[in-house]
Design an enzyme around this catalytic site. Structure first.
Site, PDB file in Angstrom:
ATOM      1  N   CYS A 106       1.599  -0.942   8.288  1.00 30.16           N
ATOM      2  CA  CYS A 106       1.221  -2.256   8.791  1.00 30.16           C
ATOM      3  C   CYS A 106      -0.221  -2.266   9.305  1.00 30.16           C
ATOM      4  CB  CYS A 106       2.229  -2.715   9.845  1.00 30.16           C
ATOM      5  SG  CYS A 106       2.237  -4.493  10.142  1.00 30.16           S
ATOM      6  N   HIS A 107      -0.432  -2.506  10.603  1.00 34.42           N
ATOM      7  CA  HIS A 107      -1.766  -2.531  11.193  1.00 34.42           C
ATOM      8  C   HIS A 107      -2.296  -1.136  11.553  1.00 34.42           C
ATOM      9  CE1 HIS A 107      -0.753  -6.805  11.758  1.00 34.42           C
ATOM     10  NE2 HIS A 107      -2.057  -7.007  11.831  1.00 34.42           N
ATOM     11  N   ALA A 108      -1.498  -0.091  11.322  1.00 34.30           N
ATOM     12  CA  ALA A 108      -1.922   1.275  11.665  1.00 34.30           C
ATOM     13  C   ALA A 108      -3.176   1.688  10.908  1.00 34.30           C
ATOM     14  CB  ALA A 108      -0.794   2.266  11.390  1.00 34.30           C
TER      15      ALA A 108
END
Length: 174
Positions: A106-108
């Site tokens: 995801c936003h990692a």
């Protein structure tokens, strides 16, 4: 128990995506690996976006990448905080240099961007940070899971089953 004897860091900070932290942690543990939750402050309980807690067993500064076989970076809003810690970026850069599995979902991807390790790497992420990933030099694909060497990436919670398997496979091969 093909991961017995392996050790993995799972990064935590406020507003991690609950499933994106806990599903991979449990998946790796069920194959026998030891997973250590690490946050800025040892003993602090961080709360996920949906209220699930995670207590940091270690502070970032206590960790040495040479003691670990891989690292998991959850999504949610935590990556925007995690990428501001020099020690987190150091750990990710060292894992990358040693070609140890780096899992990001995801936003990692923001953490990997800030560690400057994505140039020429094929990845996926939430479509919301596609431009960020590409601007960092990554080759972005809209697929459930993308494995480019030791970097394993996924888009969002529905992709957790293949992501968990791909990370475990990479860890087993290391």
């Amino acid at each position: 128990m093909r991961l017995t004897g392996k050790k993995v860091i799972a990064l935590v900070d406020e507003e991690f995506e609950d499933l994106e932290l806990w599903y991979p942690v449990h998946r790796v543990r069920e194959e026998g690996a030891e997973v250590h939750l690490a946050g800025e402050k040892k003993g602090k309980t961080y709360i996920g976006k949906y209220g699930v807690p995670a207590e940091a067993e270690y502070s970032f500064d206590e960790l040495d990448s040479s003691d670990y076989d891989g690292i998991l970076v959850p999504g949610g809003w935590a990556p925007d905080k995690l990428r501001r810690y020099p020690k987190v970026l150091e750990l990710v850069k060292e894992m990358n240099a040693d070609r140890k599995p780096i899992g990001q979902i995801c936003h990692a991807g923001w953490v990997l961007i800030s560690a400057k390790i994505l140039d020429g790497v094929t990845v996926t992420s939430t479509p919301g940070i596609r431009d960020d990933m590409e601007n960092a030099g990554a080759i972005w694909k809209d697929e459930a899971v993308v494995v480019d060497g030791h970097i394993i990436s996924a888009r969002r919670p529905p992709d957790l089953p293949p992501y968990g398997k791909a990370f475990c496979d990479a860890l087993a091969d290391k």
